[in-house]
Scaffold this active site. Sequence first.
Site, PDB file in Angstrom:
ATOM      1  N   HIS A 194       0.820  -1.209   0.000  1.00 19.05           N
ATOM      2  CA  HIS A 194       0.000   0.000   0.000  1.00 19.05           C
ATOM      3  C   HIS A 194       0.853   1.258   0.000  1.00 19.05           C
ATOM      4  O   HIS A 194       2.058   1.240   0.289  1.00 19.05           O
ATOM      5  CB  HIS A 194      -0.965   0.013   1.197  1.00 19.05           C
ATOM      6  CG  HIS A 194      -0.297   0.041   2.537  1.00 19.05           C
ATOM      7  ND1 HIS A 194       0.068   1.202   3.174  1.00 19.05           N
ATOM      8  CD2 HIS A 194       0.066  -0.970   3.379  1.00 19.05           C
ATOM      9  CE1 HIS A 194       0.617   0.916   4.346  1.00 19.05           C
ATOM     10  NE2 HIS A 194       0.631  -0.390   4.499  1.00 19.05           N
ATOM     11  N   CYS A 215       2.896  -5.255   6.777  1.00 18.55           N
ATOM     12  CA  CYS A 215       2.548  -4.921   5.399  1.00 18.55           C
ATOM     13  C   CYS A 215       3.689  -4.149   4.733  1.00 18.55           C
ATOM     14  O   CYS A 215       4.625  -3.705   5.392  1.00 18.55           O
ATOM     15  CB  CYS A 215       1.251  -4.121   5.355  1.00 18.55           C
ATOM     16  SG  CYS A 215      -0.224  -5.116   5.667  1.00 18.55           S
TER      17      CYS A 215
END
Length: 557
Positions: free
Chosen positions: A450, A469
């Site tokens: 992301h 992440c």
Amino acid sequence: MIKSKYIKPLTSCMVAILLLGFSSCSQRALKNKVQETLKSKIEALHEDSLAMERDHFYSPEILPSLYQKDGEPITVKWDSKENVEQFVNFIRTINQDGLNPEDYHLTQIEKLYNKMVSTRNTEAEEIVRLELLLTDAFLLLSSHLARGKTDAETIDPQWNAARRDLQIEWNQFLDSTLTLKNVTKNLRKLSPNHHEYDNLRKALAIYQQLAENGGWQRIETNLQKMEFGMTHPDVAMLRKRLSVTQGEIRPDSADANYFDRTLESHVKIFQTRNGLTSDGVIGRQTIEILNIPIEERIATIEINLERWRWLSEDLGQRYIIVNIANFELQAFENDTLVLVSDAIVGRPYRKTPVFSSLMTYLVLNPDWTVPPTILRNDVIPEVAKNQNYLTEKRMRVITNAGKEVDPSTIDWSRANKSGFPYMIRQDPGADNALGRVKFMFPNPHNVYIHDTPTRNLFSRTDRTFSSGCIRINKPIELTHWLLSSDPAWTPGNIKRVLDQGRQRTVHLNKPVHVHIIYLTAMATEDGAAYFRRDVYDRDNQLLTALRKKHLSEETTE
């Protein structure tokens, strides 16, 4: 590079020993005796698996089956001088792949060679022993090149990237290899078909040669730093050290003690190759990296060659590789690099996992549902300290059914103790933790790629800041590439949706493979090595497994 004490070329006498075309009575008798001994030995190995261990063979299930074929007599396979020479020479140089020649019976094979070459009183048992050692070594070496010497799941349980799994029909592979006399060619074909593997082999050869030449000396200095413009005897020592790995560095002037621009540029090259801030200044951290022994650098290259042997040959037509240790994302199309982006990965106590998946969709202007670990360890404690935290972060408390809950009705001091029955969600926006785009690929780790609003962290060289992440600094460029085959999503249309600020899910008409891996050594096509810090402490366990000695090595004089 490992040098053998027993290396001798195979002669015509060796050919005789290997039963090539002799017709005298004594030779025919020896040939018959060899066939009888081989048959007896194979039958014994087939019936008694412990015999394999006693004889230090490594392939108890496969070795006998290569000789026992329905309706066919048991005969020797290594009856060609050319095949034997090719294979022994291949074993001798297998350290160029970061593997140990002694794992493949090299000393025992060469001792038998020399005895057979130097005497005509060769026993059938010795010829059979040599035959089986060659076949067993061929099987083991083939397996190591094709799948790795170590088992990824055992050595590194967190390594779940797509595995390399060549399906080898051993009878056919061995027989065709020996019939066509393609030992070297066929074994080399088993090596990973990745440019990165070949590049690392080149780097390993360079460092092995440097080690033979004595490597490099440690830099011992009392200076706090060395930088452009200063003059000191330790500068000459620095110049000499860098010249070992980067070629001769001649001073700009007659004074080798002067820190000139040429030396500064070479310092920057060294820092870049070793994951340091490329400022051209020699400080404590750069000194530490300069003083890493060459043996450790060789070991790091060997470790990463093994990781490439683990990794699948087929990464996909369009694929993404994230190298955790290099803090970098790369996108490829038909094996051509099309995009590079800096990345932020998980902290050492919230490691980004190693795995492969398939990216199927992305989300423009995503909201963010706080993951359970971050909710428990970070958000709830912050709200307990600051009642305005949720408002400041534009976060809402919602039920599993999507109904919003007034946060003032919750006893936050006890939320973690009593079990928190809600979710916390952050609305889309410039300050959203996921930024403007998130890229989704199903996986059990709840990990995705992301954007991020905290762009300043990309200026750091060590980027272990996330909760697992992967944050990237080129999300829009990656979005353009992923949607480039979809005429409905031009760069202009993508920008328009992003500017509207509303969440939009976009499914990829061509899903993309994602491989999140961990490599602490890389190399360019000319063999220039690049090293990265072992941020998750994964190298040592793999090195121990790679260096583990087999029984044959442990019992060899």
